[in-house]
Design an enzyme around this catalytic site. Structure first.
Site, PDB file in Angstrom:
ATOM      1  N   ASP A  67       0.809  -1.217   0.000  1.00  0.00           N
ATOM      2  CA  ASP A  67       0.000   0.000   0.000  1.00  0.00           C
ATOM      3  C   ASP A  67       0.844   1.269   0.000  1.00  0.00           C
ATOM      4  O   ASP A  67       0.301   2.372   0.055  1.00  0.00           O
ATOM      5  CB  ASP A  67      -0.920   0.026   1.227  1.00  0.00           C
ATOM      6  CG  ASP A  67      -1.958  -1.090   1.200  1.00  0.00           C
ATOM      7  OD1 ASP A  67      -2.046  -1.792   0.177  1.00  0.00           O
ATOM      8  OD2 ASP A  67      -2.669  -1.263   2.210  1.00  0.00           O
ATOM      9  N   HIS A  91       7.137   1.605  13.576  1.00  0.00           N
ATOM     10  CA  HIS A  91       6.521   2.906  13.855  1.00  0.00           C
ATOM     11  C   HIS A  91       6.495   3.795  12.614  1.00  0.00           C
ATOM     12  O   HIS A  91       5.456   4.364  12.259  1.00  0.00           O
ATOM     13  CB  HIS A  91       7.281   3.588  14.998  1.00  0.00           C
ATOM     14  CG  HIS A  91       6.595   4.796  15.549  1.00  0.00           C
ATOM     15  ND1 HIS A  91       6.835   6.063  15.084  1.00  0.00           N
ATOM     16  CD2 HIS A  91       5.675   4.926  16.541  1.00  0.00           C
ATOM     17  CE1 HIS A  91       6.089   6.933  15.762  1.00  0.00           C
ATOM     18  NE2 HIS A  91       5.375   6.270  16.648  1.00  0.00           N
ATOM     19  N   ASN A 104      -6.238   0.866  -3.069  1.00  0.00           N
ATOM     20  CA  ASN A 104      -7.122   1.014  -4.222  1.00  0.00           C
ATOM     21  C   ASN A 104      -8.394   0.195  -4.079  1.00  0.00           C
ATOM     22  O   ASN A 104      -9.136   0.000  -5.023  1.00  0.00           O
ATOM     23  CB  ASN A 104      -6.390   0.612  -5.513  1.00  0.00           C
ATOM     24  CG  ASN A 104      -5.783  -0.778  -5.411  1.00  0.00           C
ATOM     25  OD1 ASN A 104      -6.067  -1.515  -4.468  1.00  0.00           O
ATOM     26  ND2 ASN A 104      -4.944  -1.125  -6.375  1.00  0.00           N
ATOM     27  N   ASN A 180       2.648  11.813  24.795  1.00  0.00           N
ATOM     28  CA  ASN A 180       1.652  10.880  25.298  1.00  0.00           C
ATOM     29  C   ASN A 180       1.768  10.639  26.792  1.00  0.00           C
ATOM     30  O   ASN A 180       2.866  10.466  27.320  1.00  0.00           O
ATOM     31  CB  ASN A 180       1.782   9.531  24.581  1.00  0.00           C
ATOM     32  CG  ASN A 180       1.539   9.626  23.087  1.00  0.00           C
ATOM     33  OD1 ASN A 180       0.762  10.450  22.631  1.00  0.00           O
ATOM     34  ND2 ASN A 180       2.213   8.789  22.327  1.00  0.00           N
ATOM     35  N   ALA A 191       7.942  19.206  19.290  1.00  0.00           N
ATOM     36  CA  ALA A 191       6.635  19.840  19.101  1.00  0.00           C
ATOM     37  C   ALA A 191       6.510  21.153  19.871  1.00  0.00           C
ATOM     38  O   ALA A 191       5.762  22.041  19.464  1.00  0.00           O
ATOM     39  CB  ALA A 191       5.528  18.877  19.533  1.00  0.00           C
ATOM     40  N   VAL A 196       7.257  24.547  14.983  1.00  0.00           N
ATOM     41  CA  VAL A 196       6.725  23.201  14.759  1.00  0.00           C
ATOM     42  C   VAL A 196       5.264  23.141  15.201  1.00  0.00           C
ATOM     43  O   VAL A 196       4.911  23.642  16.269  1.00  0.00           O
ATOM     44  CB  VAL A 196       7.544  22.153  15.535  1.00  0.00           C
ATOM     45  CG1 VAL A 196       7.006  20.751  15.280  1.00  0.00           C
ATOM     46  CG2 VAL A 196       9.016  22.238  15.141  1.00  0.00           C
ATOM     47  N   SER A 244       1.391  10.408  17.924  1.00  0.00           N
ATOM     48  CA  SER A 244       2.171  10.102  16.716  1.00  0.00           C
ATOM     49  C   SER A 244       1.245   9.967  15.513  1.00  0.00           C
ATOM     50  O   SER A 244       1.494  10.530  14.440  1.00  0.00           O
ATOM     51  CB  SER A 244       2.965   8.806  16.900  1.00  0.00           C
ATOM     52  OG  SER A 244       4.038   8.965  17.780  1.00  0.00           O
TER      53      SER A 244
END
Length: 368
Positions: A67, A91, A104, A180, A191, A196, A244
């Protein structure tokens, strides 16, 4: 990160009309990707599919997957000489699938920007074998990335500040996971930096996910609970939780915008995502949702159009009647709510970098 694996061979069995024991019918895989209907991705894809945009994924690498045909040769900063298409934890492969899986059919995964290219930059090894992301950011800039996804968090090395600054000056959209619980208590680096976009997570009901941290540095929120995406074995992970995943979804949205509006600057892309977000929690910008939950269709509409309410209501619960898969043993599975560590250099680096750190840590957030 909690994962329940769907083996790739089940796809073959499903195609033959045979259900693999312990797995849902893969014809329902698209239903498991509840965030697609929640964000009204069908409508978004009538406007943009991310064509012509490269998204750099700074992570554990991206493994070969049916994919993910749009993964180009990148770089391996853990094992020099590699091209980034080696993933020991899974990950990075999962994040790449959320951004640009090119399913698809309904038994394949679909990404937010399926026609975008993925540039894998391996900065995370197995366990806590990590490197500075500064060189990875520079590699992304020099290889044409218009969006950089960093679903990673932790400390920050001195060179990373310089890399972030260079990406900002190069007009690259920088997106990272906020952090988290219980490992993190506030928005983490990278972050937390002003340049960012810090992304928090929401659940199927549009409420802040239990795993998502709160903090004044939070910019925006996106689905990040019970998420389905590609895995490194060529199959799929079901039940992923974390900021994430939310960050990868926002990176996909940024790719759609950069494709639709190639003359829009990185700053304008971020402002568009924030200004069209669906307000949640306390009215205005708040530490749980930032500017609100991303509304991709509203962001993609021509300037001046009325924002949609595509993310305002929870998606209907999908019931397939299939047996939920039991957790499968996997050496690279993460505990629920885990956030991939980046580097353990600590906050002391802010003092060392003085004015540069002060510049980067000044938040852009404004109350609408």
């Amino acid at each position: 990160m909690r994962r329940r694996l769907i083996a790739l061979f089940a796809a073959t069995l499903a195609g033959a009309g045979v259900a693999a024991y312990g797995t849902p019918a893969l014809a329902d895989l698209r239903d498991d990707q509840w965030h697609l209907s929640y964000l009204n991705i069908d409508e978004a894809h009538r406007i943009s599919t991310g064509k012509g945009v490269t998204v750099a994924v700074l992570d554990s690498g991206v493994a070969k997957h049916p994919d993910l045909p749009g993964v180009v040769s990148g770089i391996d900063l853990i094992q020099p000489g590699g091209d980034g298409r080696n993933d020991q934890t899974g990950h990075g492969t999962s994040m790449a699938g959320l951004i640009a899986a090119h399913g698809n059919s309904r038994n394949r995964a679909l990404g937010i920007a399926p026609d975008a290219k993925i540039l894998p930059i391996r900065v995370l090894g197995k366990g806590k074998n990590v490197v500075s992301i500064g060189p990875g950011i520079r590699y992304a800039i020099s290889h044409g990335a218009k969006v950089i996804n960093m679903s990673i968090g932790g400390g920050f090395a001195p060179d990373d500040f310089a890399g972030i600054k260079e990406a900002t000056e190069a007009d690259v959209v920088l997106i990272a996971s906020a952090g988290n619980k219980p490992d993190d208590v506030n928005v983490t680096a990278p972050a937390v930096l002003e340049s960012v976009v810090a992304v928090g997570a929401v659940d199927r009901n549009g409420k802040q996910a239990k795993v998502s941290v709160s903090g004044e540095a939070l910019d925006i929120a996106a689905p990040g609970d019970d998420i389905t995406s590609t895995n490194r074995q060529g199959g799929y992970n079901v039940g992923e939780n974390g900021t994430s995943d939310a960050a990868a979804i926002v990176s996909g949205a940024a790719a759609l915008l950069r494709s639709k509006y190639p003359n829009m600057s990185a700053t304008e892309v971020v402002e568009r995502l924030e200004s069209t977000a669906i307000d949640k929690g306390v009215p205005g910008v708040d530490p749980d949702y930032g500017h609100g939950v991303i509304d991709i269709v509203a962001a993609l509409r021509d300037p001046g159009a009325v924002p949609s309410a595509s993310a305002a209501a929870p998606a209907p619960t999908m019931t397939t009647g299939a047996t939920a898969p039991a957790p499968a043993p996997q050496a690279d599975a993460k505990p629920a709510g885990s956030n991939t560590p980046l580097i353990a250099s600590g906050v002391a680096v802010l003092v060392l970098l003085g004015g540069l750190a002060a510049f980067l840590l000044t938040r852009r957030r404004k109350t609408p």
